[in-house]
Design a protein around this motif. Structure first.
Motif, PDB file in Angstrom:
ATOM      1  N   MET A  84       0.802  -1.214   0.000  1.00 41.76           N
ATOM      2  CA  MET A  84       0.000   0.000   0.000  1.00 41.76           C
ATOM      3  C   MET A  84       0.842   1.273   0.000  1.00 41.76           C
ATOM      4  SD  MET A  84      -2.896   1.150   2.756  1.00 41.76           S
ATOM      5  CE  MET A  84      -3.779   2.684   2.595  1.00 41.76           C
ATOM      6  N   MET A  85       1.869   1.302   0.844  1.00 46.51           N
ATOM      7  CA  MET A  85       2.662   2.528   0.972  1.00 46.51           C
ATOM      8  C   MET A  85       3.378   2.890  -0.325  1.00 46.51           C
ATOM      9  SD  MET A  85       5.411   3.505   3.909  1.00 46.51           S
ATOM     10  CE  MET A  85       6.109   5.162   3.983  1.00 46.51           C
ATOM     11  N   PRO A  86       4.133   1.977  -0.969  1.00 49.11           N
ATOM     12  CA  PRO A  86       4.760   2.315  -2.249  1.00 49.11           C
ATOM     13  C   PRO A  86       3.739   2.656  -3.338  1.00 49.11           C
ATOM     14  CG  PRO A  86       5.802   0.381  -1.308  1.00 49.11           C
ATOM     15  CD  PRO A  86       4.580   0.654  -0.485  1.00 49.11           C
ATOM     16  N   LEU A  87       2.569   2.007  -3.306  1.00 43.88           N
ATOM     17  CA  LEU A  87       1.559   2.275  -4.322  1.00 43.88           C
ATOM     18  C   LEU A  87       1.034   3.707  -4.219  1.00 43.88           C
ATOM     19  CD1 LEU A  87      -0.271   1.343  -6.600  1.00 43.88           C
ATOM     20  CD2 LEU A  87      -1.878   0.492  -4.873  1.00 43.88           C
ATOM     21  N   MET A 111       6.978  19.131  -3.046  1.00 43.27           N
ATOM     22  CA  MET A 111       5.877  18.976  -2.103  1.00 43.27           C
ATOM     23  C   MET A 111       5.396  17.528  -1.993  1.00 43.27           C
ATOM     24  SD  MET A 111       3.494  22.331  -2.774  1.00 43.27           S
ATOM     25  CE  MET A 111       2.287  21.720  -1.574  1.00 43.27           C
ATOM     26  N   LYS A 112       5.851  16.684  -2.896  1.00 40.90           N
ATOM     27  CA  LYS A 112       5.388  15.293  -2.893  1.00 40.90           C
ATOM     28  C   LYS A 112       5.615  14.596  -1.557  1.00 40.90           C
ATOM     29  CE  LYS A 112       6.532  10.766  -3.350  1.00 40.90           C
ATOM     30  NZ  LYS A 112       7.571   9.994  -2.657  1.00 40.90           N
ATOM     31  N   PRO A 113       6.826  14.662  -0.939  1.00 39.67           N
ATOM     32  CA  PRO A 113       6.987  14.011   0.366  1.00 39.67           C
ATOM     33  C   PRO A 113       6.081  14.594   1.438  1.00 39.67           C
ATOM     34  CG  PRO A 113       9.128  14.510  -0.616  1.00 39.67           C
ATOM     35  CD  PRO A 113       8.096  15.226  -1.438  1.00 39.67           C
ATOM     36  N   THR A 114       5.829  15.896   1.360  1.00 38.46           N
ATOM     37  CA  THR A 114       4.930  16.526   2.333  1.00 38.46           C
ATOM     38  C   THR A 114       3.533  15.929   2.225  1.00 38.46           C
ATOM     39  OG1 THR A 114       6.167  18.604   2.222  1.00 38.46           O
ATOM     40  CG2 THR A 114       3.929  18.704   3.104  1.00 38.46           C
ATOM     41  N   ILE A 115       3.043  15.800   0.996  1.00 37.38           N
ATOM     42  CA  ILE A 115       1.699  15.266   0.771  1.00 37.38           C
ATOM     43  C   ILE A 115       1.603  13.816   1.245  1.00 37.38           C
ATOM     44  CG2 ILE A 115      -0.033  14.702  -0.967  1.00 37.38           C
ATOM     45  CD1 ILE A 115       0.351  17.692  -0.492  1.00 37.38           C
ATOM     46  N   VAL A 116       2.574  12.993   0.861  1.00 38.34           N
ATOM     47  CA  VAL A 116       2.532  11.569   1.200  1.00 38.34           C
ATOM     48  C   VAL A 116       2.625  11.363   2.712  1.00 38.34           C
ATOM     49  CG1 VAL A 116       3.757   9.374   1.003  1.00 38.34           C
ATOM     50  CG2 VAL A 116       3.406  10.781  -1.020  1.00 38.34           C
ATOM     51  N   ALA A 218      10.957  -6.374  11.597  1.00 39.26           N
ATOM     52  CA  ALA A 218      11.188  -4.957  11.858  1.00 39.26           C
ATOM     53  C   ALA A 218      12.253  -4.395  10.920  1.00 39.26           C
ATOM     54  CB  ALA A 218      11.607  -4.752  13.309  1.00 39.26           C
ATOM     55  N   MET A 219      13.238  -5.185  10.583  1.00 41.09           N
ATOM     56  CA  MET A 219      14.306  -4.738   9.698  1.00 41.09           C
ATOM     57  C   MET A 219      13.842  -4.586   8.272  1.00 41.09           C
ATOM     58  SD  MET A 219      16.946  -4.203  11.502  1.00 41.09           S
ATOM     59  CE  MET A 219      18.207  -4.120  10.234  1.00 41.09           C
ATOM     60  N   GLU A 220      12.678  -5.161   7.924  1.00 39.09           N
ATOM     61  CA  GLU A 220      12.175  -5.114   6.561  1.00 39.09           C
ATOM     62  C   GLU A 220      11.138  -4.022   6.345  1.00 39.09           C
ATOM     63  OE1 GLU A 220      10.682  -8.942   5.598  1.00 39.09           O
ATOM     64  OE2 GLU A 220      12.627  -9.930   5.723  1.00 39.09           O
ATOM     65  N   LYS A 221      10.940  -3.123   7.325  1.00 37.56           N
ATOM     66  CA  LYS A 221       9.925  -2.082   7.171  1.00 37.56           C
ATOM     67  C   LYS A 221      10.303  -1.136   6.050  1.00 37.56           C
ATOM     68  CE  LYS A 221       7.954  -4.172   8.810  1.00 37.56           C
ATOM     69  NZ  LYS A 221       6.713  -4.746   8.285  1.00 37.56           N
ATOM     70  N   PRO A 222       9.364  -0.754   5.191  1.00 34.31           N
ATOM     71  CA  PRO A 222       9.663   0.123   4.078  1.00 34.31           C
ATOM     72  C   PRO A 222       9.802   1.570   4.496  1.00 34.31           C
ATOM     73  CG  PRO A 222       7.339  -0.384   4.103  1.00 34.31           C
ATOM     74  CD  PRO A 222       7.970  -1.174   5.220  1.00 34.31           C
ATOM     75  N   THR A 223      10.385   2.367   3.639  1.00 31.71           N
ATOM     76  CA  THR A 223      10.516   3.798   3.870  1.00 31.71           C
ATOM     77  C   THR A 223       9.888   4.560   2.721  1.00 31.71           C
ATOM     78  OG1 THR A 223      12.701   3.705   2.860  1.00 31.71           O
ATOM     79  CG2 THR A 223      12.616   3.601   5.242  1.00 31.71           C
TER      80      THR A 223
END
Length: 225
Positions: A84-87, A111-116, A218-223
């Motif tokens: 969901m997050m990458p999508l 502004m994209k990171p701000t919006i996301v 926990a080490m596999e959490k996305p950013t």
């Protein structure tokens, strides 16, 4: 007036990609963005068609959109699903990237990171308001935590996403474009990793799974890109 207990919400368990592949899919587009912005003039002279996009930041934006599309496509081909997050992040990249190129205005991609981040922060904190922990869906997580653990972790991540949104606004408004691009890759990423690791004591206290399995997940959490 009674308070409804926090109900953890997590997606059904499914096959996970190799951690190295997952890292490449998540960081790849960001590294392309950084490289294209820093070597924009060279790219324009080597590939004349890219020169039509404009300055290095616009070339970087165009290649960032392509790299994001490739990352999402590879994820779908290998897993038959896109987290969901990458999508959501990818959809915002396409919309704001297109506006950036069409209007020749770099403000949109900045502004994209701000919006996301604002979107994810609002989703998590809004879910808590209605007694739901939506962290499992946002992170495509398969964690098994007790209700208190989900509530605390969701609250922390919701606030952290809002912090990242404010931080992005400060950086792009106060510093140069080159600094913002570098900070997006080499600043935001380490901050997110450090925050993720700082949540391990909480996760371990409230985990319903074996310690080794919890640490691995926990080490596999996305950013966010």
């Amino acid at each position: 007036m009674s308070v409804e207990p926090i109900e953890p919400v997590a997606p059904a368990k499914k096959a996970e990609p190799h951690p190295l592949l997952k890292l490449v899919l998540e960081l790849g587009p960001l590294l392309v963005f950084f490289f294209a912005n820093s070597r924009g003039e060279w790219l324009a002279s080597t590939f004349p068609m890219l020169a039509d996009l404009g300055d290095p930041i616009f070339i970087a934006t165009g290649l960032f959109m392509v790299a994001t599309a490739v990352s999402l496509t590879v994820s779908w081909l290998l897993l038959r699903t896109v987290p969901m997050m990458p999508l959501i992040s990818g959809v915002v990249v396409f919309i704001f990237g297109a506006l950036t190129l069409y209007l020749q205005n770099e403000t949109f991609i900045k502004m994209k990171p701000t919006i996301v981040n604002t979107m994810f922060g609002a989703i998590l904190l809004g879910g808590l308001y209605f007694g739901k922990s939506l962290l499992g869906y946002v992170f495509d997580s398969a964690f098994k935590l007790d209700s208190e653990g989900w509530r605390k972790l969701t609250l922390r991540w919701g606030v952290f996403f809002l912090f990242l949104a404010v931080l992005n606004e400060v950086v792009w408004r106060a510093f140069s474009t080159d600094f913002w691009v570098a900070f997006k890759v080499w600043g935001t990423m380490p901050i997110t990793i450090a925050f993720t690791m700082a949540q391990m004591p909480l996760i371990m206290r409230h985990s319903l799974e074996p310690k080794e399995q919890t640490v691995e997940k926990a080490m596999e959490k996305p950013t966010e890109g």
